[in-house]
Design an enzyme around this catalytic site. Sequence first.
Site, PDB file in Angstrom:
ATOM      1  N   ASP A   1     -13.856  -1.626   2.513  1.00 47.95           N
ATOM      2  CA  ASP A   1     -12.839  -1.782   3.715  1.00 47.95           C
ATOM      3  C   ASP A   1     -13.595  -1.515   4.955  1.00 47.95           C
ATOM      4  O   ASP A   1     -14.330  -2.264   5.641  1.00 47.95           O
ATOM      5  CB  ASP A   1     -11.552  -1.067   3.364  1.00 47.95           C
ATOM      6  CG  ASP A   1     -10.872  -1.072   4.571  1.00 47.95           C
ATOM      7  OD1 ASP A   1     -11.132  -1.647   5.605  1.00 47.95           O
ATOM      8  OD2 ASP A   1      -9.453  -0.612   4.390  1.00 47.95           O
TER       9      ASP A   1
ATOM     10  N   SER B   1       0.709  -1.169   0.048  1.00 43.55           N
ATOM     11  CA  SER B   1       0.007   0.208  -0.080  1.00 43.55           C
ATOM     12  C   SER B   1       0.884   1.309  -0.012  1.00 43.55           C
ATOM     13  O   SER B   1       1.577   1.384   1.066  1.00 43.55           O
ATOM     14  CB  SER B   1      -1.029   0.024   1.250  1.00 43.55           C
ATOM     15  OG  SER B   1      -1.680   1.175   1.290  1.00 43.55           O
TER      16      SER B   1
ATOM     17  N   ASN C   1     -10.183   5.567   1.177  1.00 41.93           N
ATOM     18  CA  ASN C   1     -10.352   5.792   2.586  1.00 41.93           C
ATOM     19  C   ASN C   1     -11.588   6.650   2.784  1.00 41.93           C
ATOM     20  O   ASN C   1     -11.540   7.713   3.329  1.00 41.93           O
ATOM     21  CB  ASN C   1      -9.183   6.324   3.361  1.00 41.93           C
ATOM     22  CG  ASN C   1      -8.110   5.022   3.410  1.00 41.93           C
ATOM     23  OD1 ASN C   1      -7.340   5.010   3.025  1.00 41.93           O
ATOM     24  ND2 ASN C   1      -8.449   4.000   4.188  1.00 41.93           N
TER      25      ASN C   1
ATOM     26  N   GLY D   1      -4.480  -4.617   5.675  1.00 40.39           N
ATOM     27  CA  GLY D   1      -3.335  -4.335   6.769  1.00 40.39           C
ATOM     28  C   GLY D   1      -3.628  -3.189   7.532  1.00 40.39           C
ATOM     29  O   GLY D   1      -4.400  -2.230   7.160  1.00 40.39           O
TER      30      GLY D   1
ATOM     31  N   GLU E   1     -11.205   0.863  -3.531  1.00 36.98           N
ATOM     32  CA  GLU E   1     -11.300   0.369  -2.234  1.00 36.98           C
ATOM     33  C   GLU E   1     -11.960   1.692  -1.420  1.00 36.98           C
ATOM     34  O   GLU E   1     -11.261   2.812  -1.577  1.00 36.98           O
ATOM     35  CB  GLU E   1     -10.178   0.137  -1.497  1.00 36.98           C
ATOM     36  CG  GLU E   1     -10.170  -0.489  -0.154  1.00 36.98           C
ATOM     37  CD  GLU E   1      -8.869  -1.007   0.323  1.00 36.98           C
ATOM     38  OE1 GLU E   1      -8.050  -1.030  -0.478  1.00 36.98           O
ATOM     39  OE2 GLU E   1      -8.749  -1.059   1.760  1.00 36.98           O
TER      40      GLU E   1
ATOM     41  N   LYS F   1     -10.179  -7.382   7.203  1.00 40.56           N
ATOM     42  CA  LYS F   1      -9.187  -6.915   8.242  1.00 40.56           C
ATOM     43  C   LYS F   1      -9.694  -7.252   9.636  1.00 40.56           C
ATOM     44  O   LYS F   1     -10.624  -6.996  10.094  1.00 40.56           O
ATOM     45  CB  LYS F   1      -9.098  -5.483   8.268  1.00 40.56           C
ATOM     46  CG  LYS F   1      -8.160  -4.680   7.305  1.00 40.56           C
ATOM     47  CD  LYS F   1      -8.176  -3.353   7.603  1.00 40.56           C
ATOM     48  CE  LYS F   1      -7.601  -2.617   6.392  1.00 40.56           C
ATOM     49  NZ  LYS F   1      -7.768  -1.140   6.808  1.00 40.56           N
TER      50      LYS F   1
ATOM     51  N   ASP G   1      -7.196   3.042  -3.066  1.00 41.09           N
ATOM     52  CA  ASP G   1      -7.741   3.152  -1.765  1.00 41.09           C
ATOM     53  C   ASP G   1      -8.041   4.617  -1.487  1.00 41.09           C
ATOM     54  O   ASP G   1      -7.178   5.240  -1.194  1.00 41.09           O
ATOM     55  CB  ASP G   1      -7.193   2.430  -0.692  1.00 41.09           C
ATOM     56  CG  ASP G   1      -7.857   2.241   0.329  1.00 41.09           C
ATOM     57  OD1 ASP G   1      -8.992   2.698   0.603  1.00 41.09           O
ATOM     58  OD2 ASP G   1      -7.209   1.801   1.580  1.00 41.09           O
TER      59      ASP G   1
ATOM     60  N   LYS H   1      -1.154  -0.849  -4.491  1.00 36.39           N
ATOM     61  CA  LYS H   1      -2.161  -0.193  -4.318  1.00 36.39           C
ATOM     62  C   LYS H   1      -1.626   1.250  -3.803  1.00 36.39           C
ATOM     63  O   LYS H   1      -0.810   1.440  -3.193  1.00 36.39           O
ATOM     64  CB  LYS H   1      -2.757  -0.943  -3.074  1.00 36.39           C
ATOM     65  CG  LYS H   1      -3.938   0.011  -2.138  1.00 36.39           C
ATOM     66  CD  LYS H   1      -4.390  -0.794  -1.238  1.00 36.39           C
ATOM     67  CE  LYS H   1      -4.659  -0.053   0.315  1.00 36.39           C
ATOM     68  NZ  LYS H   1      -5.481  -0.727   1.134  1.00 36.39           N
ATOM     69  N   LEU H   2      -2.292   2.297  -4.536  1.00 39.09           N
ATOM     70  CA  LEU H   2      -1.962   3.539  -4.436  1.00 39.09           C
ATOM     71  C   LEU H   2      -3.379   4.102  -3.681  1.00 39.09           C
ATOM     72  O   LEU H   2      -4.520   4.075  -3.935  1.00 39.09           O
ATOM     73  CB  LEU H   2      -2.239   4.419  -5.816  1.00 39.09           C
ATOM     74  CG  LEU H   2      -1.098   3.789  -6.846  1.00 39.09           C
ATOM     75  CD1 LEU H   2      -1.032   4.751  -8.084  1.00 39.09           C
ATOM     76  CD2 LEU H   2       0.138   3.996  -6.076  1.00 39.09           C
ATOM     77  N   LYS H   3      -2.832   4.940  -2.444  1.00 39.69           N
ATOM     78  CA  LYS H   3      -3.943   5.837  -2.055  1.00 39.69           C
ATOM     79  C   LYS H   3      -4.117   6.925  -2.642  1.00 39.69           C
ATOM     80  O   LYS H   3      -3.362   7.492  -3.388  1.00 39.69           O
ATOM     81  CB  LYS H   3      -3.231   6.148  -0.411  1.00 39.69           C
ATOM     82  CG  LYS H   3      -3.146   5.099   0.642  1.00 39.69           C
ATOM     83  CD  LYS H   3      -4.268   4.475   0.900  1.00 39.69           C
ATOM     84  CE  LYS H   3      -4.118   3.689   2.214  1.00 39.69           C
ATOM     85  NZ  LYS H   3      -5.068   3.321   2.802  1.00 39.69           N
TER      86      LYS H   3
HETATM   87  O1  OSB Z   1      -7.259   1.434   4.619  1.00 43.12           O
HETATM   88  O2  OSB Z   1      -6.243  -0.237   4.085  1.00 43.12           O
HETATM   89  C1  OSB Z   1      -6.305   0.945   4.772  1.00 43.12           C
HETATM   90  C2  OSB Z   1      -3.216   1.409   6.922  1.00 43.12           C
HETATM   91  C3  OSB Z   1      -3.772   1.957   8.075  1.00 43.12           C
HETATM   92  C4  OSB Z   1      -5.120   2.065   8.226  1.00 43.12           C
HETATM   93  C5  OSB Z   1      -6.067   1.767   6.956  1.00 43.12           C
HETATM   94  C6  OSB Z   1      -5.257   1.290   5.800  1.00 43.12           C
HETATM   95  C7  OSB Z   1      -3.987   1.225   6.006  1.00 43.12           C
HETATM   96  C8  OSB Z   1      -3.291   0.774   4.513  1.00 43.12           C
HETATM   97  C9  OSB Z   1      -2.010   0.050   4.732  1.00 43.12           C
HETATM   98  O3  OSB Z   1      -3.552   1.017   3.456  1.00 43.12           O
HETATM   99  C10 OSB Z   1      -1.852  -1.232   5.065  1.00 43.12           C
HETATM  100  C11 OSB Z   1      -0.736  -2.069   5.505  1.00 43.12           C
HETATM  101  O4  OSB Z   1       0.446  -2.016   4.690  1.00 43.12           O
HETATM  102  O5  OSB Z   1      -0.665  -2.654   6.580  1.00 43.12           O
HETATM  103 MG    MG Z   2      -8.325   0.501   2.949  1.00 43.81          MG
END
Ligand code: OSB
Ligand code: MG
Length: 368
Positions: free
Chosen positions: A239, A136, A191, A291, A214, A263, A189, A162-164
């Site tokens: 998620d 990520s 969020n 994660g 995501e 998760k 992702d 995976k790109l935020k």
């Molecule tokens: O949205 O998946 C998520 C990390 C912390 C909280 C939320 C997320 C994430 C990640 C990183 O995307 C996942 C990882 O490498 O542990």
């Molecule tokens: Mg996520």
Amino acid sequence: MKIQEFELRTIELPLVRPFRTSFGTQTSRELIVVKVTDESGNIGWAEDVAMSEPLYSPEYVAGNLDLIKRFLIPALFSRSEVRAEDIAGLLAPYLGAPMAKAALETAILDAQLRSEKRSLGSYLGATKSKVECGVSVGIAPTIDQLLEEVSSYVDAGYRRIKLKIEPGWDIEPVRIVRETWPSIPLQVDANQAYAREDGDHLAKLDPFNLLLIEQPLDEHDILGHAGLARKVRTPICLDESIVSLRAAQDALALEATTIINIKPGRVGGYLESVRIHDLCVEREIPVWCGGMLETGIGRAANLALAALPGFTLPGDTSASSRYFKEDVTNPFVMNDGYLDVPQGFGIGVDPHLEFLDEITTSKEIVSR
Ligand code: OSB
Ligand code: MG
């Protein structure tokens, strides 16, 4: 087993690079580590994946520490004997806090499995001995820095990127990464950073052959995701919205998601995770293991889960070096884009106590 005591510590471990998402920037990982000891001296370890601030979910470190001491441990101590399979039911009267509950359940499960000389993977139903790794990638200060970071992960062998994303950092970075690596499995992702009205904008990601997008919308907006799923060709993967088996059933019934990120902390533990996995297998919905910037303690358990047969997409189960200079366990090292599933009893790893002490910012023992 009869629980003797819990040791609760807060640790803080610097990240190798800041991790920026639409909900904030993390420069270090603060979390609660739980150690349980039973009357016969069996020990179990787990981590509570709640973050310092309630930005990804309502849970946070200081709040969970209070909740665990004030309500959850007393509920467990009210029984003379407990098994991991009873924990969720015992703690259910206290609402919410899946991450805190998952940590207690997992620590007890670890102790239970160690005493039975059984691995977590075999208990959960793992069928693989190694799992494919994705990574990520946070929002970068510049496109050049993004390309440099992605490059380092591609070179290291990660099998999925995976790109935020967030408004203002979406179509362009995705276009350039896709142009640079035309065939790498790629996903994004958000969020929860977008609104229902953003369907036309998000549809501009469709040409880039993404595996999934995501959690584009608010975690409570299941209907909004269903609407979006009809507007964009890229599959939607929830998620934050998937907080339980029931939430997964609802999201699937409403056609708000066609892929699910599991998760364990977010759904209250590994037992609920397996139930969601089983539902998805039955419904032919691909799943992958998310994660939470775990240390080696949580990573070990996530790998056991990701080894179940329904986990058909690479997860955010990255190597220790992606997060930390030094991990609290032996480091998880990637080999050809895979991490091995621990085979030892319980979670199969032990924290390095000296290092754990070094990064501990608070520690207390709660005895029966
Ligand atoms: O949205 O998946 C998520 C990390 C912390 C909280 C939320 C997320 C994430 C990640 C990183 O995307 C996942 C990882 O490498 O542990
Ligand atoms: Mg996520």
